[in-house]
Each structure stands twice: as C-alpha cells, then as structure tokens.
Design a protein around this motif. Structure first.
Motif, PDB file in Angstrom:
ATOM      1  N   GLU A  10     -39.370  16.418  -7.737  1.00 46.05           N
ATOM      2  CA  GLU A  10     -38.766  17.469  -8.580  1.00 46.05           C
ATOM      3  C   GLU A  10     -38.606  18.765  -7.798  1.00 46.05           C
ATOM      4  N   ARG A  41     -31.085  22.013  -3.963  1.00 44.47           N
ATOM      5  CA  ARG A  41     -29.951  22.549  -4.726  1.00 44.47           C
ATOM      6  C   ARG A  41     -29.805  24.043  -4.496  1.00 44.47           C
ATOM      7  N   SER A  42     -30.921  24.751  -4.565  1.00 44.68           N
ATOM      8  CA  SER A  42     -30.877  26.205  -4.375  1.00 44.68           C
ATOM      9  C   SER A  42     -30.436  26.560  -2.960  1.00 44.68           C
ATOM     10  N   HIS A  61     -36.059  28.776   0.484  1.00 42.10           N
ATOM     11  CA  HIS A  61     -36.180  28.061  -0.780  1.00 42.10           C
ATOM     12  C   HIS A  61     -37.144  26.871  -0.700  1.00 42.10           C
ATOM     13  N   ALA A 118     -24.389  21.031  -4.712  1.00 43.23           N
ATOM     14  CA  ALA A 118     -25.680  20.344  -4.694  1.00 43.23           C
ATOM     15  C   ALA A 118     -25.550  19.018  -3.945  1.00 43.23           C
ATOM     16  N   GLU A 133     -34.899  20.448  -6.432  1.00 42.08           N
ATOM     17  CA  GLU A 133     -34.485  21.786  -6.848  1.00 42.08           C
ATOM     18  C   GLU A 133     -34.370  22.727  -5.653  1.00 42.08           C
ATOM     19  N   GLU A 134     -35.297  22.611  -4.700  1.00 43.67           N
ATOM     20  CA  GLU A 134     -35.205  23.440  -3.495  1.00 43.67           C
ATOM     21  C   GLU A 134     -33.903  23.170  -2.738  1.00 43.67           C
TER      22      GLU A 134
END
Length: 249
Positions: free
Chosen positions: A89, A96-97, A214, A106, A93-94
């Motif tokens: 998870e 994507r950012s 990130h 992404a 997310e890292e």
C-alpha cells in the motif's frame, strides 16, 4: 547475479572515482522519441535510476509510461510492524505521488511477487512484449533496470525487457541501481557496456529530488526495530541525487 551480495551499509566507491568515469562517457541524447517506457522492478527504481530522464522527456513533450513489475511488498521481510500488504500500500502510493512530481501518469502495475520475479520471467517477457506492441510507436524507447545490477529482480526485468524490445524493434536503455554499491569503473561487467550519461537541468534535478522524497518507507526507518531500518540509508540515497544519470545502450 552481477556481483557480491548487496550490503547497504557498505560505503562503496568514493563518488569522485565515479565522477571521473562519467566524464569519459558519451552524452545521452534525447532524440524525437514519440514515447518513453520506463520499467522498474520495484516502486522507486524508476525514480532512482531514471527519474531525471522521465522529467526531461516530459519537458520535451515526450509521452512517458511507467511500469512497476512488483509492488515492493518484500522490502522489509522481517518487519513486525509492516506486513507485506501494508508495505505494498505504502509503496504503490509513493510511486503514484512520485510519478505526479515528474509529470507522468501513475505507474502500470504488473503485480509480480517482490523477490520472486525470476520465477515469472517468461510471463513478464510476454507482458512487456504485449505492452510495447500495443504502444506500437516507431522510435519508442524502453528504459529498464540493468540485467547485471546485482539484484535478481532487477536482472530478470532487464533480461525480459531486452527480449521484449528485440521482438518489437524498440530501443533499449538499461539503468543501474545497485551497481553503485558493489562495482568499480574497471569491473569486467562495465568494460562490456556502452554507457551514456544524461546531464540533468536544474529543474529536472530538483523534480527528481522531490520525487525521491516521496519514498519515505525506503529511506526512513519504519520503527525503532532493526528489522525496520531504511533500505536506502543516506549514503546510498545520495548516489541518486547528483546532476547526472547513467544508462547502458
């Protein structure tokens, strides 16, 4: 494996010796590529090894597709505080950012097992060949982790990408990540390569550094437990914050 077991606590070769080697390398030109596909074994490899290339390509109007082969769920296998699902998870997310920071969409996630990509090499080769075939843009370039990088996932991705590029007439660039920890400029593997260096503009360099920031799960401890220590301690991370990136052609 391209070298000895990777020790993230090792100091590695002084940066000055690598700088002298880079100065002897040819520059990497960004031609009128219609698209750049960057394939990463784990979320963060694409930024560590090719973040500057990604943001430079986007600034030149080149479309960029990022592919992460695994979700990075095995980065801390002994962690008692972060199981594989939680790590995945965080790393998804890292990534994507970080992609957004570089001006890219992404990543496309392939979901192969972190640490076990070698068992799925044929499947990966088929997936990458299909992806490059679907893109079908003459002159497209694919950058992937180096097939001699010293990590089995990285090396498998490099081999699969090389095969997929050969089958689709796509130019291949390979980028090292762990090489900087175990190699030296006179290593036999490097003498076999055709290295090229991309010099980053100040804007591209700054964007890459912001993107790297990130990946907190990799360069900060997850807890005080030794099993949660950073995978990218400061002396390792520093190797990726310079003004150049290296690729093998």
């Amino acid at each position: 494996m391209a070298g000895p077991v990777i020790d993230v606590q090792a100091a590695g070769l002084p940066d000055e010796q690598w700088d002298a080697w880079r100065q002897r390398c040819a520059p990497l030109p960004l031609s009128a590529w219609p698209r750049l596909v960057v394939v990463a074994a784990h979320p963060d490899d694409e930024v560590l090894g090719a973040g500057g290339l990604i943001v430079t390509a986007r600034a030149a109007g080149i479309a960029v597709t990022i592919v992460t082969v695994t979700d990075g769920e095995a980065s801390h296998p002994e962690s008692a505080t972060h199981g594989p699902a939680r790590l995945a998870e965080l790393r998804i997310e890292e990534a994507r950012s970080a992609a957004s920071e570089l001006g890219a969409d992404a990543p496309i996630r392939l979901g192969l097992p972190d640490g076990g990509v070698a068992s799925h090499e044929d499947r990966l080769r088929v997936r990458l060949r299909a992806l490059l075939g679907d893109i079908g843009e003459p002159g497209a370039v694919c950058a992937a982790t180096w097939r001699h990088d010293g990590h089995p996932d990285h090396e498998t991705v490099g081999r699969a990408a090389a095969a997929a590029c050969a089958a689709t007439n796509t130019e291949l660039l390979e980028y090292p990540v762990w090489m900087w920890q175990w190699a030296a400029p006179d290593h036999p593997r490097l003498r076999e390569q055709d290295p090229a260096v991309l010099s980053l503009s100040p804007a591209a360099h700054a964007a890459k550094c912001r993107a790297l920031a990130h990946f907190r799960s990799q360069f900060l401890p997850l807890s005080d437990d030794p099993a949660d220590a950073p995978i990218l301690p400061a002396h390792v991370l520093r190797r990726f914050t310079g003004p150049t990136e290296t690729f093998f052609r």
